[in-house]
Design a protein around this motif. Structure first.
Motif, PDB file in Angstrom:
ATOM      1  N   MET A  63      11.563 -70.117  -6.300  1.00  0.00           N
ATOM      2  CA  MET A  63      12.545 -69.751  -7.294  1.00  0.00           C
ATOM      3  C   MET A  63      13.255 -70.991  -7.841  1.00  0.00           C
ATOM      4  SD  MET A  63      13.710 -67.268  -9.061  1.00  0.00           S
ATOM      5  CE  MET A  63      13.445 -65.698  -8.310  1.00  0.00           C
ATOM      6  N   PHE A  64      13.553 -71.956  -6.965  1.00  0.00           N
ATOM      7  CA  PHE A  64      14.236 -73.167  -7.423  1.00  0.00           C
ATOM      8  C   PHE A  64      13.387 -73.901  -8.458  1.00  0.00           C
ATOM      9  CE2 PHE A  64      17.156 -72.418  -4.007  1.00  0.00           C
ATOM     10  CZ  PHE A  64      18.328 -72.986  -4.446  1.00  0.00           C
ATOM     11  N   LYS A  65      12.054 -73.847  -8.304  1.00  0.00           N
ATOM     12  CA  LYS A  65      11.165 -74.496  -9.267  1.00  0.00           C
ATOM     13  C   LYS A  65      11.364 -73.874 -10.651  1.00  0.00           C
ATOM     14  CE  LYS A  65       7.869 -77.561  -9.562  1.00  0.00           C
ATOM     15  NZ  LYS A  65       8.269 -78.949  -9.602  1.00  0.00           N
ATOM     16  N   GLU A  66      11.493 -72.563 -10.699  1.00  0.00           N
ATOM     17  CA  GLU A  66      11.736 -71.869 -11.974  1.00  0.00           C
ATOM     18  C   GLU A  66      13.104 -72.234 -12.547  1.00  0.00           C
ATOM     19  OE1 GLU A  66      11.122 -67.637 -11.628  1.00  0.00           O
ATOM     20  OE2 GLU A  66       9.410 -67.968 -10.304  1.00  0.00           O
ATOM     21  N   TRP A  67      14.082 -72.390 -11.687  1.00  0.00           N
ATOM     22  CA  TRP A  67      15.441 -72.660 -12.126  1.00  0.00           C
ATOM     23  C   TRP A  67      15.604 -74.081 -12.669  1.00  0.00           C
ATOM     24  CZ3 TRP A  67      18.297 -70.161  -7.389  1.00  0.00           C
ATOM     25  CH2 TRP A  67      18.216 -68.762  -7.493  1.00  0.00           C
ATOM     26  N   GLU A  68      14.651 -74.967 -12.368  1.00  0.00           N
ATOM     27  CA  GLU A  68      14.724 -76.333 -12.881  1.00  0.00           C
ATOM     28  C   GLU A  68      14.787 -76.367 -14.405  1.00  0.00           C
ATOM     29  OE1 GLU A  68      11.410 -78.560 -11.368  1.00  0.00           O
ATOM     30  OE2 GLU A  68      12.181 -78.526  -9.313  1.00  0.00           O
ATOM     31  N   LYS A  69      14.261 -75.334 -15.040  1.00  0.00           N
ATOM     32  CA  LYS A  69      14.207 -75.285 -16.500  1.00  0.00           C
ATOM     33  C   LYS A  69      15.495 -74.759 -17.128  1.00  0.00           C
ATOM     34  CE  LYS A  69       9.267 -74.439 -16.220  1.00  0.00           C
ATOM     35  NZ  LYS A  69       8.845 -73.642 -15.086  1.00  0.00           N
ATOM     36  N   LEU A  70      16.406 -74.259 -16.318  1.00  0.00           N
ATOM     37  CA  LEU A  70      17.653 -73.712 -16.849  1.00  0.00           C
ATOM     38  C   LEU A  70      18.497 -74.804 -17.487  1.00  0.00           C
ATOM     39  CD1 LEU A  70      18.677 -71.276 -13.958  1.00  0.00           C
ATOM     40  CD2 LEU A  70      17.654 -70.692 -16.170  1.00  0.00           C
ATOM     41  N   SER A  71      19.199 -74.437 -18.532  1.00  0.00           N
ATOM     42  CA  SER A  71      20.064 -75.411 -19.201  1.00  0.00           C
ATOM     43  C   SER A  71      21.473 -75.352 -18.618  1.00  0.00           C
ATOM     44  CB  SER A  71      20.098 -75.136 -20.702  1.00  0.00           C
ATOM     45  OG  SER A  71      20.554 -73.827 -20.948  1.00  0.00           O
ATOM     46  N   GLN A  72      22.243 -76.388 -18.896  1.00  0.00           N
ATOM     47  CA  GLN A  72      23.624 -76.474 -18.419  1.00  0.00           C
ATOM     48  C   GLN A  72      24.393 -75.229 -18.837  1.00  0.00           C
ATOM     49  OE1 GLN A  72      25.659 -80.052 -19.575  1.00  0.00           O
ATOM     50  NE2 GLN A  72      27.589 -79.371 -18.743  1.00  0.00           N
ATOM     51  N   GLY A  73      25.147 -74.681 -17.898  1.00  0.00           N
ATOM     52  CA  GLY A  73      25.955 -73.492 -18.163  1.00  0.00           C
ATOM     53  C   GLY A  73      25.251 -72.193 -17.838  1.00  0.00           C
ATOM     54  N   SER A  74      23.951 -72.237 -17.535  1.00  0.00           N
ATOM     55  CA  SER A  74      23.237 -71.023 -17.137  1.00  0.00           C
ATOM     56  C   SER A  74      23.809 -70.522 -15.822  1.00  0.00           C
ATOM     57  CB  SER A  74      21.740 -71.310 -16.957  1.00  0.00           C
ATOM     58  OG  SER A  74      21.161 -71.743 -18.160  1.00  0.00           O
ATOM     59  N   ALA A  75      23.781 -69.217 -15.617  1.00  0.00           N
ATOM     60  CA  ALA A  75      24.368 -68.628 -14.408  1.00  0.00           C
ATOM     61  C   ALA A  75      23.315 -67.846 -13.628  1.00  0.00           C
ATOM     62  CB  ALA A  75      25.530 -67.711 -14.784  1.00  0.00           C
ATOM     63  N   ILE A  76      23.471 -67.872 -12.306  1.00  0.00           N
ATOM     64  CA  ILE A  76      22.604 -67.145 -11.379  1.00  0.00           C
ATOM     65  C   ILE A  76      23.519 -66.315 -10.497  1.00  0.00           C
ATOM     66  CG2 ILE A  76      20.942 -67.393  -9.489  1.00  0.00           C
ATOM     67  CD1 ILE A  76      20.445 -70.292 -10.712  1.00  0.00           C
ATOM     68  N   ALA A  77      23.156 -65.073 -10.243  1.00  0.00           N
ATOM     69  CA  ALA A  77      23.965 -64.205  -9.387  1.00  0.00           C
ATOM     70  C   ALA A  77      24.043 -64.807  -7.977  1.00  0.00           C
ATOM     71  CB  ALA A  77      23.369 -62.809  -9.332  1.00  0.00           C
ATOM     72  N   LEU A  78      25.236 -64.774  -7.384  1.00  0.00           N
ATOM     73  CA  LEU A  78      25.450 -65.367  -6.066  1.00  0.00           C
ATOM     74  C   LEU A  78      24.514 -64.776  -5.019  1.00  0.00           C
ATOM     75  CD1 LEU A  78      27.014 -67.301  -4.237  1.00  0.00           C
ATOM     76  CD2 LEU A  78      28.688 -65.466  -3.882  1.00  0.00           C
ATOM     77  N   ASP A  79      24.359 -63.469  -4.973  1.00  0.00           N
ATOM     78  CA  ASP A  79      23.490 -62.853  -3.965  1.00  0.00           C
ATOM     79  C   ASP A  79      22.050 -63.347  -4.099  1.00  0.00           C
ATOM     80  OD1 ASP A  79      25.517 -61.426  -2.753  1.00  0.00           O
ATOM     81  OD2 ASP A  79      25.135 -59.586  -3.875  1.00  0.00           O
ATOM     82  N   GLU A  80      21.572 -63.472  -5.319  1.00  0.00           N
ATOM     83  CA  GLU A  80      20.215 -63.971  -5.538  1.00  0.00           C
ATOM     84  C   GLU A  80      20.101 -65.420  -5.061  1.00  0.00           C
ATOM     85  OE1 GLU A  80      16.920 -64.602  -9.100  1.00  0.00           O
ATOM     86  OE2 GLU A  80      18.959 -63.991  -9.635  1.00  0.00           O
ATOM     87  N   TYR A  81      21.081 -66.208  -5.420  1.00  0.00           N
ATOM     88  CA  TYR A  81      21.094 -67.616  -5.049  1.00  0.00           C
ATOM     89  C   TYR A  81      21.086 -67.797  -3.530  1.00  0.00           C
ATOM     90  CZ  TYR A  81      22.695 -72.485  -5.010  1.00  0.00           C
ATOM     91  OH  TYR A  81      22.808 -73.822  -4.791  1.00  0.00           O
ATOM     92  N   LEU A  82      21.981 -67.087  -2.841  1.00  0.00           N
ATOM     93  CA  LEU A  82      22.046 -67.206  -1.382  1.00  0.00           C
ATOM     94  C   LEU A  82      20.770 -66.722  -0.711  1.00  0.00           C
ATOM     95  CD1 LEU A  82      25.745 -66.159  -0.639  1.00  0.00           C
ATOM     96  CD2 LEU A  82      24.783 -68.469  -0.813  1.00  0.00           C
ATOM     97  N   SER A  83      20.127 -65.743  -1.306  1.00  0.00           N
ATOM     98  CA  SER A  83      18.909 -65.190  -0.697  1.00  0.00           C
ATOM     99  C   SER A  83      17.713 -66.128  -0.815  1.00  0.00           C
ATOM    100  CB  SER A  83      18.572 -63.833  -1.304  1.00  0.00           C
ATOM    101  OG  SER A  83      18.065 -63.993  -2.611  1.00  0.00           O
ATOM    102  N   VAL A  84      17.743 -67.073  -1.743  1.00  0.00           N
ATOM    103  CA  VAL A  84      16.602 -67.973  -1.901  1.00  0.00           C
ATOM    104  C   VAL A  84      16.859 -69.374  -1.358  1.00  0.00           C
ATOM    105  CG1 VAL A  84      15.633 -66.708  -3.852  1.00  0.00           C
ATOM    106  CG2 VAL A  84      17.164 -68.630  -4.276  1.00  0.00           C
ATOM    107  N   LEU A  85      18.061 -69.626  -0.822  1.00  0.00           N
ATOM    108  CA  LEU A  85      18.274 -70.892  -0.135  1.00  0.00           C
ATOM    109  C   LEU A  85      17.276 -70.994   1.004  1.00  0.00           C
ATOM    110  CD1 LEU A  85      22.181 -71.167   0.046  1.00  0.00           C
ATOM    111  CD2 LEU A  85      20.630 -72.531  -1.376  1.00  0.00           C
ATOM    112  N   LYS A  86      16.866 -72.191   1.346  1.00  0.00           N
ATOM    113  CA  LYS A  86      15.846 -72.389   2.381  1.00  0.00           C
ATOM    114  C   LYS A  86      16.512 -72.641   3.723  1.00  0.00           C
ATOM    115  CE  LYS A  86      12.573 -73.975  -0.990  1.00  0.00           C
ATOM    116  NZ  LYS A  86      11.926 -75.133  -1.601  1.00  0.00           N
ATOM    117  N   TYR A  87      16.680 -71.560   4.468  1.00  0.00           N
ATOM    118  CA  TYR A  87      17.245 -71.617   5.809  1.00  0.00           C
ATOM    119  C   TYR A  87      16.125 -71.944   6.794  1.00  0.00           C
ATOM    120  CZ  TYR A  87      20.969 -69.001   3.443  1.00  0.00           C
ATOM    121  OH  TYR A  87      21.951 -68.605   2.576  1.00  0.00           O
ATOM    122  N   ASN A  88      16.457 -72.588   7.922  1.00  0.00           N
ATOM    123  CA  ASN A  88      15.438 -72.868   8.938  1.00  0.00           C
ATOM    124  C   ASN A  88      15.147 -71.603   9.760  1.00  0.00           C
ATOM    125  OD1 ASN A  88      17.464 -72.657  10.899  1.00  0.00           O
ATOM    126  ND2 ASN A  88      17.605 -74.867  11.258  1.00  0.00           N
TER     127      ASN A  88
END
Length: 137
Positions: free
Chosen positions: A1-26
């Motif tokens: 998902m982070f690879k896709e988000w690399e294309k986002l422009s400044q000011g783009s927003a991502i929902a917090l729940d989505e963001y936390l769910s795709v962080l890479k935890y060990n």
């Protein structure tokens, strides 16, 4: 998902729940978090967080880590009074490390030093850079 988000422009927003769910935890559900003094850029410490400690930190504004040795939540400064107030939370480009910009009250290190990075490798030896500061509040 982070690879896709690399294309986002400044000011783009991502929902917090989505963001936390795709962080890479060990494997233990943890992610490294580096604490940095927000106004000076001083790197203070590194600790671990899980999704619940991230959510608590965001909700309360007081940094909460996961203690691997004690297997419990660790609210920075709870016993020492050397609190960390969250100013901003960021993740790196691939979502496997957090950067916490904080307002550190007193020492960040359990040794009562300002930061945890006081051992410096200098050629064939390691030098201690600073003393314990008994004057920190």
């Amino acid at each position: 998902m982070f690879k896709e988000w690399e294309k986002l422009s400044q000011g783009s927003a991502i929902a917090l729940d989505e963001y936390l769910s795709v962080l890479k935890y060990n494997e233990q559900g943890l992610i490294p978090a580096i604490a940095q003094q927000h106004d000076t850029g001083e790197v203070l410490m590194m600790a671990w967080m899980n999704e619940q400690s991230i959510r608590e930190t965001l909700k309360e504004g007081q940094v909460c880590y996961w203690s691997r040795s004690r297997q419990t939540y660790w609210r920075k400064g709870e016993s020492s009074g050397h609190r960390q107030r969250l100013v901003s939370m960021r993740a790196d480009c691939d979502g496997d490390t957090l950067l916490l910009l904080v307002d550190q009250q007193g020492a960040a290190c359990h040794t009562n030093r300002r930061d945890c990075f006081y051992f410096e490798v200098q050629q064939e030896q390691v030098v201690v850079l600073n003393d314990v500061d008994s004057g920190l509040a």
